[in-house]
Design a protein around this motif. Sequence first.
Motif, PDB file in Angstrom:
ATOM      1  N   SER A 145       5.631  49.060  16.666  1.00  0.00           N
ATOM      2  CA  SER A 145       4.236  49.167  16.233  1.00  0.00           C
ATOM      3  C   SER A 145       3.632  47.825  15.871  1.00  0.00           C
ATOM      4  O   SER A 145       2.405  47.707  15.733  1.00  0.00           O
ATOM      5  CB  SER A 145       4.129  50.124  15.034  1.00  0.00           C
ATOM      6  OG  SER A 145       4.840  49.621  13.909  1.00  0.00           O
ATOM      7  N   PHE A 149      -1.448  49.432  18.132  1.00  0.00           N
ATOM      8  CA  PHE A 149      -1.533  50.879  18.316  1.00  0.00           C
ATOM      9  C   PHE A 149      -1.292  51.291  19.763  1.00  0.00           C
ATOM     10  O   PHE A 149      -0.515  52.202  20.038  1.00  0.00           O
ATOM     11  CB  PHE A 149      -2.905  51.376  17.856  1.00  0.00           C
ATOM     12  CG  PHE A 149      -3.129  52.841  18.125  1.00  0.00           C
ATOM     13  CD1 PHE A 149      -2.723  53.792  17.200  1.00  0.00           C
ATOM     14  CD2 PHE A 149      -3.731  53.267  19.301  1.00  0.00           C
ATOM     15  CE1 PHE A 149      -2.913  55.153  17.446  1.00  0.00           C
ATOM     16  CE2 PHE A 149      -3.925  54.620  19.561  1.00  0.00           C
ATOM     17  CZ  PHE A 149      -3.519  55.558  18.635  1.00  0.00           C
ATOM     18  N   HIS A 153       1.682  53.622  21.123  1.00  0.00           N
ATOM     19  CA  HIS A 153       1.262  54.960  21.518  1.00  0.00           C
ATOM     20  C   HIS A 153       1.746  55.289  22.933  1.00  0.00           C
ATOM     21  O   HIS A 153       2.541  56.203  23.124  1.00  0.00           O
ATOM     22  CB  HIS A 153      -0.260  55.079  21.437  1.00  0.00           C
ATOM     23  CG  HIS A 153      -0.762  56.490  21.483  1.00  0.00           C
ATOM     24  ND1 HIS A 153      -0.612  57.366  20.425  1.00  0.00           N
ATOM     25  CD2 HIS A 153      -1.413  57.180  22.453  1.00  0.00           C
ATOM     26  CE1 HIS A 153      -1.149  58.540  20.749  1.00  0.00           C
ATOM     27  NE2 HIS A 153      -1.641  58.450  21.981  1.00  0.00           N
ATOM     28  N   SER A 238       2.797  55.739  16.903  1.00  0.00           N
ATOM     29  CA  SER A 238       1.682  54.817  16.692  1.00  0.00           C
ATOM     30  C   SER A 238       1.023  55.036  15.334  1.00  0.00           C
ATOM     31  O   SER A 238       1.229  54.253  14.396  1.00  0.00           O
ATOM     32  CB  SER A 238       0.656  54.976  17.823  1.00  0.00           C
ATOM     33  OG  SER A 238       0.214  56.330  17.921  1.00  0.00           O
ATOM     34  N   ALA A 239       0.236  56.092  15.189  1.00  0.00           N
ATOM     35  CA  ALA A 239      -0.533  56.320  13.967  1.00  0.00           C
ATOM     36  C   ALA A 239       0.351  56.435  12.734  1.00  0.00           C
ATOM     37  O   ALA A 239       0.037  55.889  11.672  1.00  0.00           O
ATOM     38  CB  ALA A 239      -1.382  57.584  14.130  1.00  0.00           C
TER      39      ALA A 239
END
Length: 342
Positions: A145, A149, A153, A238-239
């Motif tokens: 990461s 992002f 992702h 990602s998030a």
Amino acid sequence: MISNITLQKKIILPKTTILRTSVKKLEHKKYESIFGTFKTELIWTNIMLIFTLHTLSAIIIVSYPWITKFPLVLYAFTIGGIGGFGVTGGAHRYWTHKSFKAKLPLKLILLMSYSVAGQNSLKNWVRDHRVHHKFSETSADPHDSNRGFFFAHCGWLMMKKHPDVLEKGKVIDCSDLMQDPIIRFHEKYFVLFKLVFCFILPTIIPPLLWNESWFWTFCSTAVVRYCLTLNFTWAVNSAAHLWGNKPYAKNINPSENLTVSIVAMGEGWHNYHHTFPWDYKTSENGRYNLTKNWLDFFYAIGWAYDMKSPSDELVKKVVEKNGDGSHWQWGMEYPESEDKYN
């Protein structure tokens, strides 16, 4: 039985905390931008497939006759939930982390459900995720990461892996996986399982059962449903590694992310998970954790057993020692009587 790992005389930190000290030599190789500091070959086939899938999904969502297709929408979400359980309960919690044991009926359910998700082969999924945990946020992390992002992702699927990922992947032991004849059979016919369970069967059922449109069934289940479930899985990488609080371990990227937990069936409580990766719940209290609820059901009927989970005492000690103070009960920001999650 559900086994609680209790606190002894000394605080035994989770494996990921210990392992981070063994990968400091990789820290200097962190990337300076989303594209990294090294030249790598792009995988144009993957780029085009991902771009086409998302483009078609956007067009279908805009033009979809939502009012007249509610049963089909409900069906598509059900298929997505089945595939999601195969990823979260099967590939992740069972085969990667071995956080519980499963009898044959549940193993078959998990394997078929994973086939519905239509992701990478199970062996590759488990290997990449074990590498991710052992070398998290370094150049050996498949979806680091720190590269941003987009890379975490889905960008990591669009290019060849960093040499460190390949090198460290060779030292990850996945022999336990291939000792299972069921997994060996699934690996041998992986493409066939993916085509049948992810695309063919979900598409033919509605037209045969209630004379639904073949076109809209394919659009909703083989395109949009597939696109959404992929993104829900990717969001964990990602998030959930970029946004959220860190009540259990403040010095790592994984965070507690409510949105990801909702769409990914409980996988968004990621600060907890990277602190206690062997907990079958992947969260402390099971909030917004549909996979945990299903596993509890299979435990109740005897198909799942030896459910691993840390004791409250161990969690409290780790929170007080390593957390950022945002824990709902033992953090500094909230009174002990206040339940932030209710």
